[in-house]
Design an enzyme around this catalytic site. Sequence first.
Site, PDB file in Angstrom:
ATOM      1  CB  SER A 169       3.373  -4.211   2.989  1.00 35.39           C
ATOM      2  OG  SER A 169       2.633  -3.634   4.037  1.00 35.39           O
ATOM      3  N   GLY A 222       7.465   7.885   7.125  1.00 36.72           N
ATOM      4  CA  GLY A 222       8.271   7.871   8.350  1.00 36.72           C
ATOM      5  C   GLY A 222       8.131   6.572   9.115  1.00 36.72           C
ATOM      6  CG  LEU A 223       4.363   5.322  10.861  1.00 39.45           C
ATOM      7  CD1 LEU A 223       2.883   5.041  10.669  1.00 39.45           C
ATOM      8  CD2 LEU A 223       4.779   5.076  12.312  1.00 39.45           C
ATOM      9  CG  PHE A 227       2.473   4.796   5.142  1.00 41.41           C
ATOM     10  CD1 PHE A 227       2.192   3.826   6.099  1.00 41.41           C
ATOM     11  CD2 PHE A 227       2.794   4.380   3.857  1.00 41.41           C
ATOM     12  CE1 PHE A 227       2.227   2.477   5.778  1.00 41.41           C
ATOM     13  CE2 PHE A 227       2.834   3.044   3.524  1.00 41.41           C
ATOM     14  CZ  PHE A 227       2.554   2.079   4.487  1.00 41.41           C
ATOM     15  CD1 TRP A 230      -3.110   1.169   0.675  1.00 42.50           C
ATOM     16  CD2 TRP A 230      -1.672   2.440   1.824  1.00 42.50           C
ATOM     17  NE1 TRP A 230      -3.706   2.387   0.864  1.00 42.50           N
ATOM     18  CE2 TRP A 230      -2.837   3.196   1.570  1.00 42.50           C
ATOM     19  CE3 TRP A 230      -0.624   3.021   2.538  1.00 42.50           C
ATOM     20  CZ2 TRP A 230      -2.995   4.509   2.001  1.00 42.50           C
ATOM     21  CZ3 TRP A 230      -0.764   4.344   2.967  1.00 42.50           C
ATOM     22  CH2 TRP A 230      -1.936   5.073   2.705  1.00 42.50           C
ATOM     23  CG  HIS A 260       6.855  -1.851   6.497  1.00 43.39           C
ATOM     24  ND1 HIS A 260       6.222  -2.934   7.076  1.00 43.39           N
ATOM     25  CD2 HIS A 260       6.079  -1.501   5.433  1.00 43.39           C
ATOM     26  CE1 HIS A 260       5.122  -3.222   6.417  1.00 43.39           C
ATOM     27  NE2 HIS A 260       5.010  -2.366   5.403  1.00 43.39           N
ATOM     28  CG  ASP A 307       7.869  -3.629   9.919  1.00 44.04           C
ATOM     29  OD1 ASP A 307       7.253  -2.549  10.042  1.00 44.04           O
ATOM     30  OD2 ASP A 307       7.708  -4.394   8.954  1.00 44.04           O
TER      31      ASP A 307
END
Length: 512
Positions: free
Chosen positions: A70, A132-133, A130, A9, A217, A191
């Site tokens: 993912s 950054g995550l 997102f 995504w 991730h 992650d």
Amino acid sequence: MNIALIHGWGSDARCWQPLLQALEDVGGQVINIDLPGFGARAAEPWPETGDLLAQLDAQLPDDCLLLGWSLGGMLAARLAATSGKVRALVSIAANGSFVNRDDWPGMDADVFAEFCRAQCEMPEKNLSRFAGLQARGDGQMRGLLKTLKSSQPASIPQSWCTALACLGELDNRALLQQLPVPALHILGSKDALVPAAAAKKMHAPGAQVTVMGDCGHCPHLSQPEAVARLIRSFVSSLDAATAPLEKSSVARAFGRAAQSYDAAAHLQRAVCRGLLGRAAENGAPKRILDLGSGTGYGSELLRKRFPEAEIIALDIAPQMLGYAREQRPVADGYVAADAEQLPLADGCIDLVFSSFALQWCYQLPQLFAEIRRVLAPAGNALISTLLPGTLQELETSWRTVDDAVHVNRFLPEGDWRSACVGNQLEVRAAVEQRVLHFNDVRTLMRELKSIGAHNVNHGAGKGLLSRAKLRKLTEAYERQRTDAGLPATYQVLYLELARRRAVSELDAAASG
């Protein structure tokens, strides 16, 4: 073998380029898929899940290695379970359930709901968050964050909200336990979106699970070469034809040899003693797995060395276990099973000891995934096996007789090392050459049969050995005779393994 890839995504097919460059020597046709609403298909709506899977299946090439990241990894798992085109699955940073369900580690459901709301109300700001995550915790965080932000689209379609809802609804927990194809699941130890603790839940027969250290991730973007090495090792284990024999044939051969084995196993006993000599002087394992325990000679040595330990003797041949029970009743438990599918709990073994048994295993990544799984966080493994060049004199002599397979095939040292490293095992290896001598060819072949190590390959010659063939074989072997007799060379590989510290610390944190 062809390759198909499905992105995650918030991304598109471009995300795979670094990994594809690292994998340029693997596979045939490459199909790099854009999901509806993303990349070149930005104008398309996100369909119902069933329709989406049908669309994706139509794009897959036959006999493909399917890679998914993912959300793409979760969709790929669904395809691997239903499509006849998928030969094997590789998922990267893909959970069995993206949101936390029951005791399955995932993102908190309320946090995910808030993320979905923010995406629909402030898509550009939320996508930056997102990125950054995805980069959080990665050793290459700055460069990775720059890469992720540079690939963001100028405008974000509303369909991304629907795709997010699909991500939250997908539940592959049960599916991952019964995939009909081999699978490799790669997770990042840091992650922020898919907890590494999910690795424990994703173990299943035929599946390898690897937690990569120092990445988040996006391991395929931050460590493409390392991911490519894992995939190469996995691919090398896929072709069933690379296993030149049936495990049932091995079990029968050693079962028939149970009574005669000890009288002929001189080399096997010497190597077993040498392997045990490599055990740490101050080690005191509480539970030991004698893997491929045979007649119990190794178990007997282990009992003398570690008198207080619980010893589990495991062998593929029930007759061998029966002999050990009667003649050397030193183990605490006896289990008939295949080393590549250990019926043991995670983290329950302090020392895996295996002498001259694992050369009958040809799915090395799966084998070492199982060994790593059952090892305790501070556990170790001691293994001896055989390498190419073993019985080379016999093999060379047979080539003058016919084209059939007469000597069992042994995998090279690099395959053993790669499978260990791919499963987060630290490796110390040593190679030793041992040469036995025999008076004549008949004696050598009789000894091989006595220990169950005679030819059980698919391509083995069938029927009795004719006098003409035996005469020709003998003449060829005699040309290699030395003063000591007819040589029979064995190339022995010793492996000393330990779980990598980063992985063991992760497991401890997850269980605590």
